[in-house]
Design a protein around this motif. Structure first.
Motif, mmCIF file in Angstrom:
data_model
loop_
_atom_site.group_PDB
_atom_site.id
_atom_site.type_symbol
_atom_site.label_atom_id
_atom_site.label_comp_id
_atom_site.label_asym_id
_atom_site.label_seq_id
_atom_site.Cartn_x
_atom_site.Cartn_y
_atom_site.Cartn_z
ATOM 1 N N UNK B 288 -30.253 -19.166 22.365
ATOM 2 C CA UNK B 288 -29.491 -20.078 21.511
ATOM 3 C C UNK B 288 -28.323 -19.311 20.894
ATOM 4 N N UNK B 289 -27.191 -19.389 21.537
ATOM 5 C CA UNK B 289 -26.031 -18.623 21.090
ATOM 6 C C UNK B 289 -25.566 -19.063 19.705
ATOM 7 N N UNK B 290 -25.640 -20.352 19.477
ATOM 8 C CA UNK B 290 -25.175 -20.832 18.175
ATOM 9 C C UNK B 290 -26.068 -20.306 17.053
ATOM 10 N N UNK B 291 -27.360 -20.391 17.292
ATOM 11 C CA UNK B 291 -28.282 -19.893 16.264
ATOM 12 C C UNK B 291 -28.082 -18.391 16.059
ATOM 13 N N UNK B 292 -27.901 -17.682 17.154
ATOM 14 C CA UNK B 292 -27.684 -16.244 17.047
ATOM 15 C C UNK B 292 -26.405 -15.951 16.263
ATOM 16 N N UNK B 293 -25.375 -16.707 16.549
ATOM 17 C CA UNK B 293 -24.111 -16.490 15.836
ATOM 18 C C UNK B 293 -24.288 -16.761 14.345
ATOM 19 N N UNK B 294 -25.034 -17.793 14.040
ATOM 20 C CA UNK B 294 -25.267 -18.105 12.628
ATOM 21 C C UNK B 294 -26.096 -17.007 11.944
ATOM 22 N N UNK B 295 -27.080 -16.528 12.682
ATOM 23 C CA UNK B 295 -27.897 -15.450 12.105
ATOM 24 C C UNK B 295 -27.005 -14.232 11.812
ATOM 25 N N UNK B 296 -26.164 -13.928 12.767
ATOM 26 C CA UNK B 296 -25.314 -12.756 12.594
ATOM 27 C C UNK B 296 -24.306 -12.970 11.465
ATOM 28 N N UNK B 297 -23.846 -14.185 11.344
ATOM 29 C CA UNK B 297 -22.912 -14.462 10.252
ATOM 30 C C UNK B 297 -23.559 -14.227 8.888
ATOM 31 N N UNK B 298 -24.787 -14.624 8.800
ATOM 32 C CA UNK B 298 -25.446 -14.463 7.495
ATOM 33 C C UNK B 298 -25.773 -12.987 7.227
ATOM 34 N N UNK B 299 -25.939 -12.238 8.310
ATOM 35 C CA UNK B 299 -26.259 -10.823 8.136
ATOM 36 C C UNK B 299 -25.021 -9.981 7.816
ATOM 37 N N UNK B 300 -23.941 -10.288 8.511
ATOM 38 C CA UNK B 300 -22.740 -9.463 8.332
ATOM 39 C C UNK B 300 -22.226 -9.586 6.902
ATOM 40 N N UNK B 301 -21.991 -8.451 6.307
ATOM 41 C CA UNK B 301 -21.484 -8.453 4.942
ATOM 42 C C UNK B 301 -22.556 -8.638 3.889
ATOM 43 N N UNK B 302 -23.784 -8.789 4.347
ATOM 44 C CA UNK B 302 -24.861 -8.917 3.355
ATOM 45 C C UNK B 302 -25.013 -7.626 2.563
ATOM 46 N N UNK B 303 -24.675 -6.521 3.208
ATOM 47 C CA UNK B 303 -24.742 -5.214 2.561
ATOM 48 C C UNK B 303 -23.357 -4.591 2.551
ATOM 49 N N UNK B 304 -23.192 -3.614 1.699
ATOM 50 C CA UNK B 304 -22.003 -2.764 1.779
ATOM 51 C C UNK B 304 -22.477 -1.327 1.935
ATOM 52 N N UNK B 305 -21.632 -0.514 2.497
ATOM 53 C CA UNK B 305 -21.982 0.898 2.664
ATOM 54 C C UNK B 305 -20.808 1.750 2.209
ATOM 55 N N UNK B 306 -21.137 2.868 1.591
ATOM 56 C CA UNK B 306 -20.085 3.718 1.024
ATOM 57 C C UNK B 306 -20.460 5.178 1.220
ATOM 58 N N UNK B 307 -19.501 5.957 1.637
ATOM 59 C CA UNK B 307 -19.701 7.414 1.668
ATOM 60 C C UNK B 307 -19.340 7.905 0.270
ATOM 61 N N UNK B 308 -20.343 7.939 -0.575
ATOM 62 C CA UNK B 308 -20.097 8.027 -2.012
ATOM 63 C C UNK B 308 -19.890 9.445 -2.521
ATOM 64 N N UNK B 309 -20.330 10.426 -1.751
ATOM 65 C CA UNK B 309 -20.175 11.788 -2.254
ATOM 66 C C UNK B 309 -20.347 12.802 -1.155
ATOM 67 N N UNK B 310 -19.733 13.950 -1.355
ATOM 68 C CA UNK B 310 -19.904 15.067 -0.424
ATOM 69 C C UNK B 310 -19.963 16.343 -1.247
ATOM 70 N N UNK B 311 -20.823 17.231 -0.814
ATOM 71 C CA UNK B 311 -20.991 18.480 -1.553
ATOM 72 C C UNK B 311 -21.258 19.598 -0.559
ATOM 73 N N UNK B 312 -20.442 20.596 -0.624
ATOM 74 C CA UNK B 312 -20.763 21.789 0.136
ATOM 75 C C UNK B 312 -21.941 22.441 -0.574
ATOM 76 N N UNK B 313 -22.992 22.733 0.178
ATOM 77 C CA UNK B 313 -24.220 23.243 -0.443
ATOM 78 C C UNK B 313 -23.897 24.454 -1.321
ATOM 79 N N UNK B 314 -24.310 24.351 -2.545
ATOM 80 C CA UNK B 314 -24.039 25.406 -3.506
ATOM 81 C C UNK B 314 -22.740 25.208 -4.256
ATOM 82 N N UNK B 315 -21.957 24.217 -3.846
ATOM 83 C CA UNK B 315 -20.682 23.975 -4.507
ATOM 84 C C UNK B 315 -20.698 22.704 -5.328
ATOM 85 N N UNK B 316 -19.520 22.278 -5.720
ATOM 86 C CA UNK B 316 -19.420 21.093 -6.560
ATOM 87 C C UNK B 316 -19.456 19.832 -5.702
ATOM 88 N N UNK B 317 -19.878 18.750 -6.342
ATOM 89 C CA UNK B 317 -19.870 17.469 -5.644
ATOM 90 C C UNK B 317 -18.476 16.864 -5.686
#
Lengths: 557, 728
Positions: B288-317
């Motif tokens: 069911x392509x339509x149902x699949x498309x709808x499922x994917x629509x509801x999933x996409x953007x449900x979350x956000x992702x961020x590369x929020x920090x980087x730290x060289x080990x032993x150094x500052x964040x």
């Protein structure tokens, strides 16, 4: 050379060139664990933490009527039978001595037999080179899983019984002291469970003349990392003294909800302080708290597998297992952690009954260094605590004997410190301070005992007095230093215990009926003089009404 | 019988209100029978006839329940949509379900499988067939959740495990030209349209009855997450954006055009019966392509992702990761933050142990050569241990992880890495930058994305196997006879990218413009860490505070949101005065917000200032009355101050929302005892607490698992570090 004397190791490379005999002997002049002796009757807690798992070991002393009693300890979950274990006393002594503030003695080396290179090398040598010791001869550190072992008969209350702790205690002839309910109720409401360690008083061992309960260990999982100390207030009669050791892979700890300070370290002290090191350290500690009210003091933070100097060999894998490494399971995100990567943190709190109404909540802290025989390019000894790549901090205090011999060379090199002159290999005991929690306080003038200023405490070292005048108003005559020839090895101070004994418990002592109506026996543990420490994580319960329970040993007492 | 209470909740609520306004307010403990008798215990009743299913089927006939054609004859749109939904394929005919339920029946016995039947196979349960062999030829085993089930429910409770009651009323069928009969029809099939109705099956638990000897475990529970969320205006964890109140119908049954002329349409639209969610696998199996498309629509953007920090080990964040100075030879820790932006319950939902949503992180040179990755093999193998998965996991008696829905074997939870509504989580990655990397390989390009697949591949393999057995073949044959789709569990599952981000590190990479939300979400996520690492949250939160003040688009609500999290941080660390100071500032900007009161209460409770805590929790629960955790906290605070009657009332408010909430059950029992209720009642209340508290052995099972499985060892820590795999 024992690893415990690795302070000498850093020096040894230099010393072997100029004074090989002294290098071999240097180790003998560590004053073994001032804290160990200071507090060996105080409450000791060793926490091992990894991920969300906490292994809590505690050793309590008991002071009170010579009757059976029980210790009640709140825990987050109903423990399984083999989650509660008793440990040998020795393991606590080991941890305590390893981390205790230490007194060391140095002799200035013959300025004409050392060269500048030696001095520079010494100055550059951070005492971070861990010396891995071999296990101390299979000391037989074992864990007892029995529930009836030694003086204990451990009963784990079910969740249901835990909801009715007061009833359970009454049913078992224990009496809860008046006013205890506000302390206990939140634990019950919050879903804490309890285990009860019934104590057969006649089986309690005396350690240094005091009744010392066998260490007891249990573990649990929790995101929170706290030490519940409020229950200890239940029987607090005065000032409380608590030492917490934390062992964790690669991690030092501080307390988040109290001010944190490090103990002033790397202080040179006067020779007359040797016999009163306990008092001196207590004065230093008290002054630190005076300047930093409510603070929890960091006395030690170091890789548990090394030390410098070492009053004791570093902790061995089997000892770490005894303290909880055996139940840490996987090593979290850092699999493969070996015992060498545990950091031992020692925190010391001392507070009045009203001075600490909150549990200790721990937080991870960055590595620090300090208290090492480490001199900068200028030759100045490092001061205080400073950020460092790894934890190398300790409370270390030095008596330095300047070179008094002839200086007949053209270009003498001063300030190179090591062991005593040849022929004076070891001192016959700088007497280690013991029972620091109970040493007389306020009878020593800190400024007169130190040779270094302590600016962070506002202490300026007083000019030296003529020998024999002591460091304070009530100071006894300082025993003269007595070199003892031809003895090698480490001198462990055999401390004279101060009289006043504490009620030191990770529990709360609940009297059998009215404690006031019964004569206090002071044999062994002895009733404490003065406001003494009760540090409680649990509840020490006196047996219930004597009238309702036959006095089994009445005839024997 | 459904789970019922000995006293209506409203009375408990009234008692609380009275207690809070008229109570003594002091710390003196109430003892003994009071002049006014306290409310009696609210206890889940013993299992109804269909136990462990909580369904009351009232003599319903399975064959009738299984009939959807009659409904479909008049309601073509609804029928077509329902046939595209997961509800239509909940029965034995679905190999994903069948492989699990057959195992329960084989290993734990037939009766425990009734629990499954209460929500998956109502027609079989009604006819007692869950207690017998279910043959592939039985039509009822192909029925799914039918129109007659949902439209026949006359009552539903929040208990879960199918805690609904089917009406005994017959469906009235309309007659042409007879408006009265149409009205009667509508009345006879009028659905409850309540969250409780959805929750009766989207909240579940395991206990002795389900074959889980001696333990009580919460299963899927979409209801709890939603009840205490901003979408139900009962969130207590944060000061959120202004969010419109939405329930399960609003999200999963939006109106859509009635293309086939359904007579139920209003203004050309009907309430969708597609029940669109995350089950993309089923939609794909149905083709069911339509149902699949709808499922994917509801999933996409449900979350956000961020590369929020980087730290060289032993150094500052460096916050955020973008623009962080990185050099060849560095070992870097990357913080990835994922926020549940618009899922009204936990993400993912449903059976959390079978979920397969993960983070894929990829680090490449400036020329595009991969130097390390995490989660890159998950799509293909489903076993990539470097992947962070959003799921919960449980262990069996032997401490081994269970991946294949062997629910009867579950004995203890190890972790739950799903995300509550509007919450954020942090995941840490360790990556080694090769020392041999030439300078022109910088900046590094880091890409992170969240990928979703309906079920884990172990479960899929098991389901696939189940289709290849003789029994599987018979189910397929019968489906063909019925003109139903044959579900091919061996076909690949769709993978959907939900969110993606990238950042450049090292070289000439420039830091991005200030983004207070990113820092705020990072700080909020780090507050899920272990106690001793909470301090990590301070820096991003202070940075967020600085940036939100400079953001002209941010108003008092946004500033208060950051201040509130700082207050939470201090409170969690036991620094009560500092917590109160931050929260006072937040309060000045957002007066009366329940999250502020709740944080205040938690801060006081942390240091045992119970009276202050109770006062704050009372405000929080008054303004966010559907948050069971809030009521539990209030109950414990009141109990700790000896205000037993009020504690009882608060606990019972919590029990109305979560009937098996262990803390509420415990405080209820303690209060009843303190108030002098009869011993039998107190004992019954204690029994209820004992039956529903966390299993004693959970701790040991977790450590057993950790000792034998690196996955357990790694993931039992809330914020853990995944080692990225260097590229060969």
């Amino acid at each position: 050379v024992t690893g415990a004397r690795l302070g000498a190791a850093a020096l040894a490379a230099a010393a072997t060139i100029a004074a090989p005999a002294a290098a071999a002997a240097f180790c003998g002049f560590y004053v073994s664990g001032a804290g160990a002796d200071l507090f060996n009757n105080a409450t000791q807690v060793v926490l091992m933490r990894q991920g969300d798992r906490t292994v809590l070991s505690m050793q309590n002393n008991y002071q009170g009527p010579p009757e059976d009693f029980a210790m009640v300890v709140p825990v987050p979950v109903v423990l399984q039978k083999d989650n509660v274990k008793t440990l040998p006393h020795e393991i606590f002594a080991r941890v305590d001595k390893l981390s205790a503030p230490r007194l060391v003695e140095y002799w200035e080396q013959d300025p004409c037999t050392v060269n500048r290179y030696d001095r520079e090398e010494v100055a550059r040598s951070p005492a971070v080179g861990a010396v891995q010791e071999s296990a101390p001869g299979g000391s037989g550190v074992t864990i007892e899983a029995q529930f009836k072992v030694g003086e204990y008969d451990v009963v784990i209350l079910s969740a249901r019984d835990s909801t009715g702790l007061d009833r359970w205690l009454r049913d078992h002839q224990y009496k809860i002291p008046e006013g205890a309910e506000p302390y206990l109720e939140p634990y019950v409401q919050g879903g804490s469970k309890f285990f009860v360690a019934k104590v057969d008083i006649e089986k309690v061992k005396k350690v240094d003349g005091r009744l010392t309960l066998s260490p007891i260990r249990f573990h649990y999982d929790s995101k929170e990392f706290n030490l519940p100390i409020r229950l200890g207030m239940m029987n607090s009669a005065g000032t409380q003294d608590l030492i917490v050791h934390i062992l964790a892979p690669g991690q030092r700890y501080e307390v988040a909800n109290y001010p944190s300070v490090t103990i002033p370290t790397n202080l040179d002290i006067r020779e007359e302080a040797r016999a009163r090191f306990g008092e001196l350290y207590a004065a230093l500690f008290d002054r630190t708290l005076e300047k930093n009210p409510r603070a929890v003091v960091t006395e030690y933070a170091w890789d548990a597998s090394s030390c410098d100097p070492c009053p004791e060999p570093p902790l061995q894998p089997h000892e770490l297992a005894t303290l909880g490494a055996d139940v840490l399971g996987g090593a979290g995100q850092r699999p493969g952690y070996g015992p060498t990567q545990f950091v031992l943190t020692r925190l010391h709190a001392r507070y009045s009954k009203d001075g600490a109404d909150e549990d200790l909540i721990f937080k991870a802290a960055p590595p620090i260094a300090g208290g090492r025989e480490w001199r900068g390019p200028s030759g100045a000894l490092e001061e205080g605590a400073s950020p460092a790549p790894m934890n190398n901090f300790q409370g270390r205090y030095a008596i330095r004997h300047e070179w008094t011999g002839p200086i007949e060379c053209k270009d003498p090199v001063r300030g190179v410190w090591g062991g005593p002159p040849a022929g004076q290999t070891i001192a016959e005991g700088p007497v280690a301070a013991t029972d620091l929690a109970f040493v007389p306080r306020g009878k020593i003038a800190l400024a007169r005992m130190v040779r270094s200023n302590i600016p962070e405490l506002g202490v300026t070292a007083a000019p030296a007095r003529p020998a024999g005048q002591g460091g304070g108003p009530a100071a006894p005559a300082v025993p003269p230093y007595k070199p003892k020839k031809e003895k090698k090895g480490c001198a462990a101070g055999g401390g004279a215990g101060a009289g006043g004994q504490a009620l030191v418990a990770l529990g709360v002592l609940l009297g059998l009926g009215s404690l006031r109506r019964r004569p206090r026996r002071r044999a062994g543990g002895g009733a404490g003089a003065g406001g003494q420490a009760l540090v409680a994580l649990g509840v020490l319960l006196g047996l219930g009404s004597l009238r309702r329970r036959p006095r089994r040993r009445a005839g024997r007492r | 019988m459904t789970a019922r209470w000995l006293l209506p909740g409203g009375l408990a609520a009234a008692a609380l209100a009275a207690g809070l306004t008229c109570g003594p307010g002091g710390s003196s403990r109430e003892r003994g029978p009071a002049a006014e008798a306290p409310p009696r215990a609210l206890l889940p009743e013993p299992g109804p006839p269909q136990a462990p299913a909580r369904s009351v089927l009232a003599g319903a006939d399975g064959t009738t329940l299984a009939d959807v054609d009659t409904c479909g004859g008049c309601h073509p749109d609804v029928y077509a949509q329902q046939q595209a939904s997961s509800h239509a394929y909940s029965s034995f005919s679905n190999p994903i379900y069948r492989v699990a339920v057959d195992k329960v029946r084989e290993e734990a016995g037939l009766q425990p499988s009734r629990m499954c039947g209460g929500c998956h196979d109502i027609a079989l349960l009604a006819d007692g067939i869950m207690d017998a062999e279910v043959t592939p030829e039985d039509l009822r085993g192909h029925a799914g959740v039918t129109c007659r089930v949902c439209h026949g429910i006359e009552e539903a409770t929040r208990d879960g495990n199918g805690s609904y009651t089917l009406s005994r009323r017959p469906v009235v069928f309309p007659r042409d030209g007879d408006p009265a009969s149409l009205e009667a029809h509508r009345a006879s099939v009028k659905p409850l349209r309540s969250a409780e109705m959805c929750g009766s099956c989207h909240r579940s638990f395991l206990d002795d009855g389900t074959g889980n000897r001696g333990v009580f475990l919460t299963g899927q529970d979409d209801l709890t997450g939603w009840l205490g969320s901003a979408y139900n205006h009962s969130g207590l964890g944060r000061i959120d954006d202004v969010i419109e109140k939405q329930d399960c119908i609003a999200c999963h049954m939006p109106r859509e055009p009635a293309r086939l002329g359904d007579p139920a349409a209003e203004n050309g639209t009907i309430t969708s019966h597609r029940f669109t969610g995350g089950h993309t696998w089923l939609a794909a199996m149905l083709g069911d392509e339509e149902q699949l498309a709808r499922q994917r629509d509801i999933l996409r953007g449900a979350l956000s992702i961020d590369l929020a920090g980087a730290q060289v080990v032993g150094g500052a964040r460096h916050l955020p990761a973008a623009g962080a100075p990185v050099a060849p030879g560095d070992e870097i820790l990357l913080d990835v933050v994922v926020r549940n932006q618009r899922v009204g319950h936990r993400f993912p939902a449903g059976v959390l142990d079978a979920q397969d949503a993960w983070i894929e992180v990829d680090v490449r040179t400036a020329r595009g050569r991969r130097i390390a990755a995490a989660g890159a093999a998950q799509a293909e193998t489903g076993e990539d241990r470097s992947a962070h998965l959003f799921r919960s996991l449980v262990v069996g008696e032997d401490g081994r992880l269970r991946f294949e829905r062997e629910t009867h074997a579950f004995r203890g939870p190890v972790f739950n890495h799903t995300i509550a509504p509007r919450d954020a989580v942090a995941v840490r990655y360790r990556v080694q930058v090769p020392a041999s990397l030439p300078a022109d390989a910088l900046p590094l390009e880091v890409t992170a994305r969240v990928l979703h697949r309906s079920r884990n591949l172990r479960l899929q393999r098991a389901a696939c196997e189940a289709t290849r057995t003789e029994r599987g073949a018979r189910f397929a044959a019968r489906a063909r006879e019925l003109d139903d789709p044959v579900l091919d569990a061996c076909a690949p599952q769709p993978i959907t990218a939900l969110a993606e981000t990238s950042a450049r590190l090292g070289g000439d990479a420039a830091p991005p413009p200030p983004d207070w939300r990113g820092r705020y979400e990072h700080g909020m996520a780090l507050l899920h860490g272990l106690q001793e690492h909470l301090e990590d949250a301070r820096t991003p939160l202070l940075l967020a505070l600085e940036q939100v003040a400079a953001d002209p688009a941010a108003g008092p609500r946004e500033r208060a949101a950051v201040l509130h999290q700082l207050g939470r941080l201090e409170g969690l660390q036991g620094r009560t005065e500092q917590a109160v100071a931050w929260l006072d500032q937040a309060e000045a900007l957002m007066p009366g917000h329940p999250a502020i009161a709740y944080a205040r209460g938690r801060a006081h409770a942390r240091v045992w200032r119970w009276r202050e805590a109770a006062a704050a929790f009372e405000i929080a629960t008054r303004k966010a009355p559907q948050n069971a955790a809030g009521w539990a906290d209030l109950a414990m605070a009141l109990g700790s101050t000896g205000r037993e009657r009020e504690a009882l009332a608060a606990a019972q408010r919590g029990l109305e929302l979560a009937p098996r909430h262990a803390d509420c059950l415990r405080v209820q029992a303690l209060a009843l005892r303190a108030l002098g209720r009869p011993d039998a009642e107190v004992e019954a209340a204690l029994d209820a607490y004992e039956q529903h508290r966390p299993p004693d052995r959970a701790t040991e099972l977790r450590i057993t698992c950790a000792a034998q499985d690196p996955l357990c060892a790694l993931e039992r820590e809330p914020i853990h570090v995944h080692a990225m795999i260097p590229a060969r």
